[in-house]
Scaffold this motif. Structure first.
Motif, short mmCIF file in Angstrom:
data_model
loop_
_atom_site.label_atom_id
_atom_site.label_comp_id
_atom_site.label_asym_id
_atom_site.label_seq_id
_atom_site.Cartn_x
_atom_site.Cartn_y
_atom_site.Cartn_z
N SER A 156 0.77 0.44 -10.48
CA SER A 156 0.43 -0.66 -11.39
C SER A 156 1.63 -1.58 -11.63
O SER A 156 1.47 -2.79 -11.75
CB SER A 156 -0.11 -0.12 -12.71
OG SER A 156 0.90 0.54 -13.43
N LYS B 138 0.84 -1.19 0.00
CA LYS B 138 0.00 0.00 0.00
C LYS B 138 0.88 1.24 0.00
O LYS B 138 1.88 1.30 0.70
CB LYS B 138 -0.91 0.04 1.22
CG LYS B 138 -1.97 -1.04 1.21
CD LYS B 138 -2.93 -0.85 2.35
CE LYS B 138 -3.97 -1.96 2.29
NZ LYS B 138 -5.04 -1.72 3.25
N GLU C 162 -1.64 -0.88 -3.98
CA GLU C 162 -2.88 -0.11 -3.84
C GLU C 162 -2.50 1.28 -3.35
O GLU C 162 -1.69 1.43 -2.45
CB GLU C 162 -3.79 -0.79 -2.82
CG GLU C 162 -5.03 -0.02 -2.50
CD GLU C 162 -5.81 -0.64 -1.36
OE1 GLU C 162 -6.80 -0.03 -0.96
OE2 GLU C 162 -5.42 -1.72 -0.86
#
Length: 65
Positions: free
Chosen positions: A47, A2, A52
């Motif tokens: 990506s 994240k 995320e």
């Protein structure tokens, strides 16, 4: 993984300045050398890593509630 980011207050949309600042990264081994980052760059990094992006909310007054 994240990536936590927040929107900068001095940069607004259409101003041609990086709008986001990376606050932290959880999981993985990522080193970012830029203090400020554009959304398209952030999306591309996420990506490639399969990460995320978490957008942190700010209060409009700049004060902690």
């Amino acid at each position: 993984m994240k990536i936590f980011v927040r929107e900068r207050t001095r940069a607004s949309e259409g101003q041609k300045l990086p709008r986001f600042r990376v606050v932290g990264v959880y999981g993985g081994d990522l080193k970012l050398y830029a203090k400020r980052i554009r959304k398209c760059e952030l999306d591309q990094i996420a990506s490639e890593l399969g990460a995320e992006v978490v957008y942190l909310e700010r209060d409009k007054e700049g004060k902690h509630k």
